[in-house]
Scaffold this motif. Structure first.
Motif, PDB file in Angstrom:
ATOM      1  N   LEU A 149      32.721  38.814  35.696  1.00 59.28           N
ATOM      2  CA  LEU A 149      33.534  37.676  35.260  1.00 59.28           C
ATOM      3  C   LEU A 149      34.707  38.147  34.393  1.00 59.28           C
ATOM      4  CD1 LEU A 149      30.701  35.124  34.344  1.00 59.28           C
ATOM      5  CD2 LEU A 149      32.187  35.070  36.370  1.00 59.28           C
ATOM      6  N   SER A 150      34.442  39.046  33.465  1.00 63.73           N
ATOM      7  CA  SER A 150      35.498  39.555  32.582  1.00 63.73           C
ATOM      8  C   SER A 150      36.563  40.314  33.354  1.00 63.73           C
ATOM      9  CB  SER A 150      34.898  40.471  31.509  1.00 63.73           C
ATOM     10  OG  SER A 150      34.049  39.764  30.659  1.00 63.73           O
ATOM     11  N   THR A 151      36.136  41.124  34.304  1.00 58.77           N
ATOM     12  CA  THR A 151      37.073  41.913  35.107  1.00 58.77           C
ATOM     13  C   THR A 151      37.983  40.999  35.913  1.00 58.77           C
ATOM     14  OG1 THR A 151      35.547  43.778  35.201  1.00 58.77           O
ATOM     15  CG2 THR A 151      37.247  43.680  36.912  1.00 58.77           C
ATOM     16  N   LEU A 152      37.414  39.983  36.535  1.00 53.66           N
ATOM     17  CA  LEU A 152      38.225  39.053  37.319  1.00 53.66           C
ATOM     18  C   LEU A 152      39.170  38.247  36.422  1.00 53.66           C
ATOM     19  CD1 LEU A 152      35.562  37.874  39.908  1.00 53.66           C
ATOM     20  CD2 LEU A 152      37.538  39.367  40.327  1.00 53.66           C
ATOM     21  N   ALA A 153      38.723  37.905  35.218  1.00 56.80           N
ATOM     22  CA  ALA A 153      39.588  37.177  34.294  1.00 56.80           C
ATOM     23  C   ALA A 153      40.756  38.047  33.848  1.00 56.80           C
ATOM     24  CB  ALA A 153      38.788  36.707  33.079  1.00 56.80           C
ATOM     25  N   GLU A 154      40.496  39.320  33.638  1.00 61.20           N
ATOM     26  CA  GLU A 154      41.533  40.218  33.130  1.00 61.20           C
ATOM     27  C   GLU A 154      42.454  40.754  34.220  1.00 61.20           C
ATOM     28  OE1 GLU A 154      41.862  44.403  30.636  1.00 61.20           O
ATOM     29  OE2 GLU A 154      40.039  43.201  30.472  1.00 61.20           O
ATOM     30  N   HIS A 155      41.884  41.047  35.394  1.00 64.26           N
ATOM     31  CA  HIS A 155      42.660  41.734  36.437  1.00 64.26           C
ATOM     32  C   HIS A 155      42.925  40.904  37.686  1.00 64.26           C
ATOM     33  CE1 HIS A 155      42.382  45.435  34.160  1.00 64.26           C
ATOM     34  NE2 HIS A 155      41.087  45.254  34.058  1.00 64.26           N
ATOM     35  N   GLY A 156      42.409  39.694  37.748  1.00 62.32           N
ATOM     36  CA  GLY A 156      42.670  38.836  38.894  1.00 62.32           C
ATOM     37  C   GLY A 156      41.754  39.123  40.079  1.00 62.32           C
ATOM     38  N   PRO A 157      42.041  38.482  41.222  1.00 64.96           N
ATOM     39  CA  PRO A 157      41.187  38.593  42.414  1.00 64.96           C
ATOM     40  C   PRO A 157      41.007  40.045  42.864  1.00 64.96           C
ATOM     41  CG  PRO A 157      42.784  36.837  42.688  1.00 64.96           C
ATOM     42  CD  PRO A 157      43.178  37.586  41.448  1.00 64.96           C
ATOM     43  N   HIS A 158      39.816  40.299  43.391  1.00 68.88           N
ATOM     44  CA  HIS A 158      39.457  41.632  43.890  1.00 68.88           C
ATOM     45  C   HIS A 158      38.697  41.491  45.202  1.00 68.88           C
ATOM     46  CE1 HIS A 158      40.285  43.269  39.928  1.00 68.88           C
ATOM     47  NE2 HIS A 158      39.878  44.479  40.299  1.00 68.88           N
ATOM     48  N   ALA A 159      38.822  42.496  46.050  1.00 71.41           N
ATOM     49  CA  ALA A 159      37.919  42.634  47.187  1.00 71.41           C
ATOM     50  C   ALA A 159      36.574  43.114  46.643  1.00 71.41           C
ATOM     51  CB  ALA A 159      38.483  43.645  48.188  1.00 71.41           C
ATOM     52  N   ARG A 160      35.515  42.826  47.364  1.00 71.49           N
ATOM     53  CA  ARG A 160      34.172  43.189  46.897  1.00 71.49           C
ATOM     54  C   ARG A 160      34.065  44.676  46.545  1.00 71.49           C
ATOM     55  NH1 ARG A 160      29.414  39.969  48.251  1.00 71.49           N
ATOM     56  NH2 ARG A 160      30.108  37.894  48.836  1.00 71.49           N
ATOM     57  N   PHE A 161      34.502  45.537  47.456  1.00 73.58           N
ATOM     58  CA  PHE A 161      34.375  46.975  47.220  1.00 73.58           C
ATOM     59  C   PHE A 161      35.171  47.394  45.990  1.00 73.58           C
ATOM     60  CE2 PHE A 161      35.993  51.301  47.637  1.00 73.58           C
ATOM     61  CZ  PHE A 161      34.781  52.008  47.682  1.00 73.58           C
ATOM     62  N   ASP A 162      36.395  46.891  45.874  1.00 73.20           N
ATOM     63  CA  ASP A 162      37.239  47.240  44.729  1.00 73.20           C
ATOM     64  C   ASP A 162      36.626  46.762  43.413  1.00 73.20           C
ATOM     65  OD1 ASP A 162      39.067  48.357  46.495  1.00 73.20           O
ATOM     66  OD2 ASP A 162      40.266  46.522  46.610  1.00 73.20           O
ATOM     67  N   LEU A 163      36.005  45.598  43.445  1.00 74.37           N
ATOM     68  CA  LEU A 163      35.349  45.069  42.248  1.00 74.37           C
ATOM     69  C   LEU A 163      34.151  45.942  41.871  1.00 74.37           C
ATOM     70  CD1 LEU A 163      35.379  42.901  40.089  1.00 74.37           C
ATOM     71  CD2 LEU A 163      34.100  41.419  41.649  1.00 74.37           C
ATOM     72  N   ALA A 164      33.399  46.390  42.870  1.00 78.26           N
ATOM     73  CA  ALA A 164      32.262  47.287  42.608  1.00 78.26           C
ATOM     74  C   ALA A 164      32.744  48.557  41.915  1.00 78.26           C
ATOM     75  CB  ALA A 164      31.531  47.622  43.908  1.00 78.26           C
ATOM     76  N   VAL A 165      33.834  49.115  42.395  1.00 73.74           N
ATOM     77  CA  VAL A 165      34.399  50.324  41.786  1.00 73.74           C
ATOM     78  C   VAL A 165      34.840  50.022  40.359  1.00 73.74           C
ATOM     79  CG1 VAL A 165      36.324  51.968  41.897  1.00 73.74           C
ATOM     80  CG2 VAL A 165      35.068  51.370  43.978  1.00 73.74           C
ATOM     81  N   GLN A 166      35.523  48.907  40.167  1.00 74.59           N
ATOM     82  CA  GLN A 166      36.049  48.537  38.853  1.00 74.59           C
ATOM     83  C   GLN A 166      34.944  48.383  37.816  1.00 74.59           C
ATOM     84  OE1 GLN A 166      39.411  48.193  38.269  1.00 74.59           O
ATOM     85  NE2 GLN A 166      39.129  47.688  36.137  1.00 74.59           N
ATOM     86  N   VAL A 167      33.811  47.799  38.213  1.00 77.20           N
ATOM     87  CA  VAL A 167      32.717  47.567  37.250  1.00 77.20           C
ATOM     88  C   VAL A 167      31.691  48.700  37.260  1.00 77.20           C
ATOM     89  CG1 VAL A 167      33.011  45.057  37.326  1.00 77.20           C
ATOM     90  CG2 VAL A 167      31.286  46.144  38.794  1.00 77.20           C
ATOM     91  N   GLU A 168      31.976  49.736  38.047  1.00 72.49           N
ATOM     92  CA  GLU A 168      31.115  50.918  38.134  1.00 72.49           C
ATOM     93  C   GLU A 168      29.681  50.566  38.522  1.00 72.49           C
ATOM     94  OE1 GLU A 168      31.570  53.082  34.456  1.00 72.49           O
ATOM     95  OE2 GLU A 168      33.664  53.548  34.882  1.00 72.49           O
ATOM     96  N   ALA A 169      29.571  49.722  39.555  1.00 72.95           N
ATOM     97  CA  ALA A 169      28.269  49.343  40.108  1.00 72.95           C
ATOM     98  C   ALA A 169      28.229  49.790  41.561  1.00 72.95           C
ATOM     99  CB  ALA A 169      28.072  47.829  40.013  1.00 72.95           C
TER     100      ALA A 169
END
Length: 157
Positions: A47-67
């Motif tokens: 939630l924080s990542t999307l609030a700060e950086h905007g929309p993401h593709a699933r894979f990119d979001l996984a990388v961003q949150v290190e999951a």
């Protein structure tokens, strides 16, 4: 819980242990509050990542949150089902699903930030306002020094 009788009397030997203990206490307090809402730390991070950086593709979001991609996908699905995220498909260089923060997700994030403040207040209750300010300043310096040596991320603002 910290027990000074069970550790060294040298402050140089206590500091790392005390930082670790304080971190574990803070993590436990936050996890308890998140758990009451049916969420975990990675849910909040998404939630924080999307609030700060905007929309993401699933894979990119996984990388961003290190999951892992599987864990991130499961969490995204849970947040979508709870109405905290919105999803849209875009066709740019292939078909991709983008997720973004829904209005309910922004509301939840505000609530979670309030929970974090409450946990912080509980943890730091023994300190005066001035001591809290000084602790914050010192921890920022410690984190900045560790980041400069490549041992940690810079402290969040």
């Amino acid at each position: 819980m910290y027990d000074r009788r069970q550790s060294s009397s040298k402050s140089s030997e206590q500091t790392v242990h005390l930082l670790s203990e304080a971190g574990r206490a803070a993590d436990a307090m936050l996890a308890e509050r998140l758990g009451r809402r049916g969420l975990g730390p990675v849910h909040q991070l998404v939630l924080s990542t999307l609030a700060e950086h905007g929309p993401h593709a699933r894979f990119d979001l996984a990388v961003q949150v290190e999951a892992s991609e599987a864990d991130a996908s499961r969490i995204i699905d849970e947040l979508l089902a709870a109405g905290l995220l919105d999803s849209m498909v875009v066709h740019a260089g292939g078909r991709r699903q983008l997720v973004s923060l829904a209005p309910a997700g922004q509301t939840m994030l505000t609530t979670l930030r309030g929970d974090a403040t409450a946990a912080q207040d509980d943890l730091l209750a023994p300190l005066t306002r001035g001591e809290r300010t000084e602790l914050n300043y010192l921890l920022r310096r410690v984190c900045a020094g560790a980041a400069a040596r490549g041992r940690a991320r810079p402290a969040a603002r």
